[in-house]
Design an enzyme around this catalytic site. Structure first.
Site, PDB file in Angstrom:
ATOM      1  N   ARG A  27       0.824  -1.218   0.000  1.00 12.89           N
ATOM      2  CA  ARG A  27       0.000   0.000   0.000  1.00 12.89           C
ATOM      3  C   ARG A  27       0.853   1.261   0.000  1.00 12.89           C
ATOM      4  NH1 ARG A  27      -3.444  -0.175   4.956  1.00 12.89           N
ATOM      5  NH2 ARG A  27      -1.623  -1.283   5.691  1.00 12.89           N
ATOM      6  N   ASN A  45      -6.284  -2.311   2.663  1.00 14.85           N
ATOM      7  CA  ASN A  45      -6.320  -3.765   2.790  1.00 14.85           C
ATOM      8  C   ASN A  45      -7.753  -4.208   2.987  1.00 14.85           C
ATOM      9  OD1 ASN A  45      -3.563  -4.184   2.604  1.00 14.85           O
ATOM     10  ND2 ASN A  45      -3.244  -4.209   4.808  1.00 14.85           N
TER      11      ASN A  45
END
Length: 102
Positions: A27, A45
């Site tokens: 990320r 997520n």
């Protein structure tokens, strides 16, 4: 008039990335790459182990971003990418950020 032309080129896509993409900095790398491309939106997520991203930009920017998402970073093992086009009207994002897990 210029803003209308920019809006006409603006597209939004929801992308789900499956594979080994959590716990490896995916990320954070995604945020850095989005900033480098000038893409706006978010990444987070998912509880099922996937990563989800809402990406917004020109068709060229989104093609570049989706290409990166499919390859990921060296530590990632991307098994699949699901891309869904979001039809207008859609919210306009100001920047790209990391959101909490959903």
């Amino acid at each position: 008039m210029e803003d209308e032309q920019k809006d006409g080129m603006l597209e939004t896509r929801l992308v789900r990335v499956r594979g080994i993409v959590q716990g490896i900095g995916y990320r954070e790398a995604c945020v850095r790459h989005a900033h480098a491309l000038g893409v706006t939106g978010w990444v987070r997520n998912r509880m099922d182990g996937s990563v989800e991203a809402m990406v917004q930009g020109s068709p060229e920017q989104l093609a570049d971003m989706c290409s990166w998402l499919s390859e990921g970073m060296s530590a990632a093992l991307v098994d699949g990418l699901e891309v869904t086009e979001v039809a207008p009207p859609f919210a306009r994002f100001e920047h790209f950020e990391r959101l909490p897990t959903l």
